[in-house]
Design a protein around this motif. Structure first.
Motif, PDB file in Angstrom:
ATOM      1  N   GLY A 174      46.780   4.317  12.776  1.00  0.00           N
ATOM      2  CA  GLY A 174      46.413   4.573  14.148  1.00  0.00           C
ATOM      3  C   GLY A 174      45.181   3.777  14.525  1.00  0.00           C
ATOM      4  O   GLY A 174      44.621   3.049  13.694  1.00  0.00           O
ATOM      5  N   PRO A 175      44.713   3.925  15.778  1.00  0.00           N
ATOM      6  CA  PRO A 175      43.558   3.155  16.244  1.00  0.00           C
ATOM      7  C   PRO A 175      42.225   3.646  15.694  1.00  0.00           C
ATOM      8  O   PRO A 175      41.233   2.937  15.771  1.00  0.00           O
ATOM      9  CB  PRO A 175      43.623   3.338  17.757  1.00  0.00           C
ATOM     10  N   GLY A 176      42.222   4.856  15.145  1.00  0.00           N
ATOM     11  CA  GLY A 176      40.988   5.370  14.546  1.00  0.00           C
ATOM     12  C   GLY A 176      40.140   6.196  15.507  1.00  0.00           C
ATOM     13  O   GLY A 176      40.286   6.130  16.725  1.00  0.00           O
ATOM     14  N   THR A 177      39.259   6.985  14.908  1.00  0.00           N
ATOM     15  CA  THR A 177      38.229   7.721  15.633  1.00  0.00           C
ATOM     16  C   THR A 177      36.885   7.248  15.118  1.00  0.00           C
ATOM     17  O   THR A 177      36.610   7.307  13.913  1.00  0.00           O
ATOM     18  CB  THR A 177      38.343   9.240  15.407  1.00  0.00           C
ATOM     19  N   ARG A 178      36.055   6.755  16.031  1.00  0.00           N
ATOM     20  CA  ARG A 178      34.713   6.296  15.650  1.00  0.00           C
ATOM     21  C   ARG A 178      33.768   7.486  15.704  1.00  0.00           C
ATOM     22  O   ARG A 178      33.514   8.028  16.783  1.00  0.00           O
ATOM     23  CB  ARG A 178      34.249   5.204  16.612  1.00  0.00           C
ATOM     24  N   LEU A 179      33.266   7.913  14.538  1.00  0.00           N
ATOM     25  CA  LEU A 179      32.336   9.039  14.446  1.00  0.00           C
ATOM     26  C   LEU A 179      30.921   8.511  14.218  1.00  0.00           C
ATOM     27  O   LEU A 179      30.690   7.732  13.294  1.00  0.00           O
ATOM     28  CB  LEU A 179      32.718   9.965  13.293  1.00  0.00           C
TER      29      LEU A 179
END
Lengths: 111, 113
Positions: free
Chosen positions: B105-110
């Motif tokens: 997936g595109p990812g989650t930037r934390l």
């Protein structure tokens, strides 16, 4: 644990040139994968290799699964501006569910 | 054909807080893997879920936990956030029979402050 050594770390080329990068490991892998990642995006699968010696193409991209099962290479022919990005190799050993990734090759193309 | 989706896109938390990230696998896929990608590095495997159970885990502390739902979607929970948890969290889906071919997936930037 398993490690993948990817080289080169970065490449600066002219548009139209061919590109070659490779990945090596001290461990034997059953699968080799090549991904491309653009900034802020997830990796996109380019090519998957499942057998030693296998040579697979995807358009201008060609990848090979090394005979020793400890290496793989990716070639890009006649590079174009949209080829810019970070290329990752990834592998899976038998019995494992996870993919192990290389450190990436950053490709920059001068117009 | 729906690809892998993740939410949220970006998240900012402070140290000590807890966070939940969500993932919906590619249509037809039954297996979800989570990876952490620090800046300038390749993704590192956190764990994989199939049939709502954790199948394999990488070298991550127990602060990292997950869950898979009957519809194959998944959550990644991180407790007691540390500054070093700042990263791009990637979800990858696959078929159990073809778990070596994973789609991200595109990812989650934390970002942890």
């Amino acid at each position: 644990g398993q490690q993948l050594n990817q080289s080169p770390q970065s490449m600066f080329i002219q548009e139209g040139e061919d590109v070659s990068m490779n990945c090596t490991s001290s461990s034997i892998f059953n699968t080799w994968l090549w991904y491309k990642q653009d900034p802020g995006e997830g990796p996109v699968l380019l090519i998957a290799l499942y057998k030693a010696g296998e040579l697979t193409s995807n358009g201008r991209l060609t990848a090979q699964f090394g005979i020793t099962r400890k290496d793989s290479f990716l070639n890009i022919s006649a590079s174009i501006p949209s080829d810019v990005g970070i290329y990752f190799c990834a592998g899976r050993i038998q019995g494992a569910q996870k993919l192990v990734f290389g450190q990436g090759t950053r490709l920059t193309i001068n117009p | 054909d729906a690809g892998v989706t993740q939410s949220p896109t970006h998240l900012i938390k402070t140290r000590g807080q807890q966070v939940t990230l969500r993932c919906s696998p590619k249509s037809g896929h039954d297996t979800v893997s989570w990876y952490q990608q620090a800046l300038g590095q390749g993704p590192q495997f956190i764990f994989q879920y199939y049939e709502e159970e954790e199948r394999q885990r990488g070298n991550f502390p127990d602060r990292f936990s997950g869950h898979q739902f009957p519809n194959y979607s998944s959550e990644l929970n991180v407790n007691a956030l540390l500054l070093g948890d700042s990263a791009l969290y990637l979800c990858a889906s696959s078929l159990l029979a073809r778990t070596d071919t994973q789609y991200f997936g595109p990812g989650t930037r934390l970002t942890v402050l």
